[in-house]
Design a protein around this motif. Structure first.
Motif, short mmCIF file in Angstrom:
data_model
loop_
_atom_site.label_atom_id
_atom_site.label_comp_id
_atom_site.label_asym_id
_atom_site.label_seq_id
_atom_site.Cartn_x
_atom_site.Cartn_y
_atom_site.Cartn_z
N GLU A 196 -14.95 -18.34 -21.19
CA GLU A 196 -15.19 -19.46 -20.28
C GLU A 196 -13.87 -20.17 -19.94
O GLU A 196 -13.61 -20.50 -18.78
CB GLU A 196 -16.18 -20.45 -20.90
N ALA A 197 -13.03 -20.37 -20.94
CA ALA A 197 -11.73 -21.01 -20.70
C ALA A 197 -10.83 -20.11 -19.85
O ALA A 197 -10.17 -20.60 -18.92
CB ALA A 197 -11.06 -21.32 -22.04
N LEU A 198 -10.82 -18.83 -20.13
CA LEU A 198 -9.99 -17.90 -19.36
C LEU A 198 -10.42 -17.81 -17.90
O LEU A 198 -9.60 -17.63 -17.00
CB LEU A 198 -9.99 -16.51 -20.00
N TRP A 238 -12.94 -9.80 -31.31
CA TRP A 238 -12.10 -9.59 -30.13
C TRP A 238 -10.69 -10.01 -30.53
O TRP A 238 -10.47 -11.13 -30.98
CB TRP A 238 -12.63 -10.43 -28.99
N THR A 263 -7.20 -10.95 -29.14
CA THR A 263 -6.56 -11.35 -27.90
C THR A 263 -5.24 -12.04 -28.20
O THR A 263 -5.20 -12.96 -29.03
CB THR A 263 -7.48 -12.25 -27.04
N ILE A 299 -10.61 -13.29 -32.53
CA ILE A 299 -11.70 -14.19 -32.12
C ILE A 299 -12.95 -13.62 -32.78
O ILE A 299 -13.39 -12.53 -32.42
CB ILE A 299 -11.88 -14.22 -30.58
N LYS A 322 -16.94 -18.83 -25.50
CA LYS A 322 -16.17 -20.04 -25.18
C LYS A 322 -14.76 -19.68 -24.71
O LYS A 322 -14.22 -20.30 -23.79
CB LYS A 322 -16.11 -20.96 -26.40
N ARG A 323 -14.17 -18.66 -25.33
CA ARG A 323 -12.82 -18.23 -24.94
C ARG A 323 -12.85 -17.63 -23.53
O ARG A 323 -11.97 -17.93 -22.71
CB ARG A 323 -12.30 -17.21 -25.95
N THR A 368 -17.99 -17.86 -30.15
CA THR A 368 -16.57 -18.20 -30.02
C THR A 368 -15.94 -17.38 -28.89
O THR A 368 -15.15 -17.90 -28.10
CB THR A 368 -15.83 -17.94 -31.35
N ALA A 369 -16.31 -16.12 -28.79
CA ALA A 369 -15.79 -15.26 -27.72
C ALA A 369 -16.23 -15.78 -26.35
O ALA A 369 -15.43 -15.83 -25.41
CB ALA A 369 -16.24 -13.82 -27.92
N TRP A 377 -8.38 -14.07 -13.91
CA TRP A 377 -8.79 -13.14 -14.96
C TRP A 377 -9.50 -11.99 -14.29
O TRP A 377 -10.61 -12.14 -13.79
CB TRP A 377 -9.72 -13.84 -15.95
#
Length: 155
Positions: free
Chosen positions: A81-83, A63, A65, A70, A78-79, A75-76, A88
């Protein structure tokens, strides 16, 4: 004999058309569009479990971004989840969505899309992208294997 030759020729032409990249079989196109519709709904609902299920579970998942790669399914997630802690949401122009079958079981999706993105507590501004995704068919389900949004100017 001529009838048989015509049948063979017709079969050959049909086989070549079906094997050409860019020719999307109706079933594959419908399945890819359905997966993308689920992806957008899951993104807008911030449904991490559903998004996780739609992405290919692979370290090779990619991904891009904000100009950064990413790598990997985990890892995607987790990203995302943060966004999801902020604003969003996605608004694709579904009437402009295109599906290109690159080979059987591999498709590219293209659609103009507007993102509303902002950290928590800030006002989201629309950002327009040309969304590209590559999807692979694993067993009887399609999975997103890459997400490649390209920034585009506002119309």
């Amino acid at each position: 004999m001529i009838v048989r030759a015509r049948r063979h020729f017709s079969f050959l032409v049909l086989s070549l058309l079906l094997a050409m990249p860019g020719v999307v079989r109706a079933g594959s196109e419908d399945e890819v569009k359905a997966l993308f519709t689920r992806f957008v709904a899951a993104q807008n609902a911030h449904d991490l479990k559903e998004v996780e299920a739609l992405l290919q579970d692979s370290a090779q998942f990619l991904w891009i971004t904000r100009g950064a790669p990413i790598w990997g399914h985990d890892t995607a997630i987790k990203r995302f989840e943060a966004l999801y802690q902020g604003t969003w949401s996605l608004d694709p122009k579904m009437d402009e969505l295109k599906v290109i079958e690159l080979q059987p079981g591999v498709a590219q999706l293209y659609v103009p899309i507007t993102f509303m993105i902002s950290p928590a507590g800030q006002t989201a501004q629309p950002a327009r992208f040309l969304m590209n995704q590559v999807l692979v068919k694993t067993g009887d389900a399609w999975k997103i294997t890459s997400i490649l949004p390209i920034p585009a100017p506002q119309p």
